[in-house]
Design an enzyme around this catalytic site. Structure first.
Site, mmCIF file in Angstrom:
data_model
loop_
_atom_site.group_PDB
_atom_site.id
_atom_site.type_symbol
_atom_site.label_atom_id
_atom_site.label_comp_id
_atom_site.label_asym_id
_atom_site.label_seq_id
_atom_site.Cartn_x
_atom_site.Cartn_y
_atom_site.Cartn_z
ATOM 1 N N ASP A 65 85.453 22.680 -30.998
ATOM 2 C CA ASP A 65 84.762 21.944 -29.933
ATOM 3 C C ASP A 65 83.583 22.695 -29.322
ATOM 4 O OD1 ASP A 65 86.206 19.540 -29.952
ATOM 5 O OD2 ASP A 65 87.866 20.466 -28.868
ATOM 6 N N ASP B 264 86.115 13.892 -35.433
ATOM 7 C CA ASP B 264 85.281 14.322 -34.299
ATOM 8 C C ASP B 264 84.427 15.553 -34.649
ATOM 9 O OD1 ASP B 264 87.866 13.251 -33.866
ATOM 10 O OD2 ASP B 264 87.805 13.666 -31.747
HETATM 11 N N1 GLY Z 1 87.260 14.872 -29.462
HETATM 12 C C1 GLY Z 1 88.354 14.331 -28.769
HETATM 13 C C2 GLY Z 1 88.225 12.893 -28.467
HETATM 14 O O1 GLY Z 1 87.331 12.211 -28.930
HETATM 15 O O2 GLY Z 1 89.045 12.407 -27.700
#
Ligand code: GLY
Length: 424
Positions: A144, A202
């Site tokens: 992230d 993601d």
């Molecule tokens: N990256 C985590 C979400 O989209 O909730």
């Protein structure tokens, strides 16, 4: 005679007004930018000195509601519930520290709002909240960092470049590359859970940080990692209809361990935000590489989204396979990410259908149905997003990333239309 004169005056006015092209009405845009700027400024003032960032609003998890949404007995998913909100906290702002995956979005929203309106108070807070993220340069245990750094420092670099920002982009891009496995061909997403090597869709969003580092340094390693990750994900995450799995876990030899969901309804369903991340990510990949394989893929995903989202206002239900019921929540964040992606895609393809689709989303998100009144919604801009139904948190709630991608989409919209805030 007098009557006769009036007739001609009226006819002339009518004729002239029919021939003059009507100026488009951007009242919705001006109203939204003004209200968003006020909400962001109040949020910035409230949290100054706390070292924290606004993420969402606390709510109490309703297990029976989740059971109806998942069409599963609570005994099956009860261990997945992650919500730590208590009834006493319900309704209050859910804050997060710099180490949270969403920490970059609030500074990023401030940057976009400042960029569009040129309000100095927003710039002051954008700098302040971005600087709070400095410790993120040492984080190595999650993918992230791409979200955290690119949305905050990435925008700061565009608007107020300096050498410290460049160093942070490089260092964090190195840390992200440190999570890349050559045999598997992907960046590892998470370090928790019992999967061998999880990669979530993601993760495609984190590649923009690598492209930025490549553009700063010309070090091809950043590009190679990003391109390999995008190609491996294209091969293993997508179904023949261009919907995607949420989590693909790999064995050490690069074969797939399994394909599952973490935030969708079930393993074979299409989690709405996952589809939005996908179209956004592959559009970025084409922007940066000019490789048509990515453009084709982005277009296929966009067309799938256009076909599959059945809501009249184009704000999707939280999962495309969710039950159709009045209590099923939508996900404004997925809509905002999609709008931003489709505006960019329209500029790369010259296909106006993507722009028109995104424009409808933006107008609907700017309506009273989704856009909170000033002072409400704990000063988040949008209502009605969904974080994670199976994990029982942030359901039908505001989310800082819904606000971020909504503002980014407005910025992209204004660029395409060549409109400036001060002309509105
Ligand atoms: N990256 C985590 C979400 O989209 O909730």
């Amino acid at each position: 005679m007098k009557k006769y004169n009036h007739f001609w005056i009226l006819t002339t006015i009518l004729l002239v007004s029919c021939q003059t092209p009507q100026k488009e009405n951007y009242r919705w845009l001006k109203k939204s930018l003004d209200a968003a700027s006020i909400q962001l400024k109040i949020a910035g003032e409230k949290l100054e000195g706390t070292g924290m960032f606004p993420r969402s609003i606390h709510q109490v998890c309703d297990t029976m509601f989740i059971s109806r949404q998942l069409e599963r007995d609570p005994s099956i998913f009860k261990d997945s519930i992650e919500s730590e909100s208590t009834p006493e906290l319900a309704g209050q702002t859910l804050l997060c520290p710099a180490s949270d995956w969403t920490s970059g979005f609030f500074p990023g929203s401030l940057w976009y709002a400042y960029e569009m309106t040129r309000k100095d108070s927003l710039k002051k807070f954008a700098i302040y909240y971005t600087n709070l993220l400095n410790p993120v340069r040492y984080i190595k245990n999650t993918h992230d960092i791409g979200f955290m750094v690119n949305c905050s420092y990435g925008n700061a670099l565009r608007l107020t470049p300096n050498d410290t920002i460049k160093e942070i982009i490089k260092e964090t891009a190195d840390n992200l590359c440190g999570r890349f496995n050559d045999t598997i061909g992907c960046i590892r997403s998470w370090d928790f859970g019992d999967w061998n090597y999880p990669v979530i869709i993601d993760n495609i969003m984190n590649l923009d940080l690598l492209f930025k580092a490549y553009n700063l340094t010309a070090n091809n390693r950043y590009n190679e990692v990003a391109i390999k990750h995008a190609k491996t994900t294209m091969k293993n995450h997508f179904r023949p209809d261009y919907t995607c799995y949420h989590v693909v876990s790999y064995n050490n030899d690069g074969t797939v361990e399994y394909k599952r969901t973490h935030q969708g309804k079930h393993d074979e369903s299409s989690w709405a935000r996952g589809q939005a991340w996908a179209v956004y990510g592959y559009t970025s990949c084409f922007r940066e590489t000019k490789d048509s394989i990515f453009l084709n893929h982005a277009e296929h995903i966009a067309n799938m989204i256009i076909r599959r989202v059945k809501t009249e206002d184009l704000i999707p239900l939280w999962d495309y396979n969710a039950i159709q019921s009045p209590e099923t929540p939508r996900d404004a964040s997925a809509a905002a990410v999609t709008a931003s992606a489709l505006i960019e895609l329209s500029t790369l393809t010259q296909n106006n259908k993507y722009f028109t689709y995104a424009e409808t989303i933006l107008k609907n998100l700017s309506s009273d149905a989704y856009f909170a009144k000033i002072g409400d919604n704990q000063n988040f801009i949008l209502m009605h997003s969904t974080g994670s139904v199976p994990n029982g948190f942030e359901i039908d709630a505001p989310l800082n990333y819904a606000d971020y991608y909504y503002l980014e989409a407005l910025k992209r919209y204004m660029d395409v239309k060549q409109i400036k805030y001060f002309d509105l």
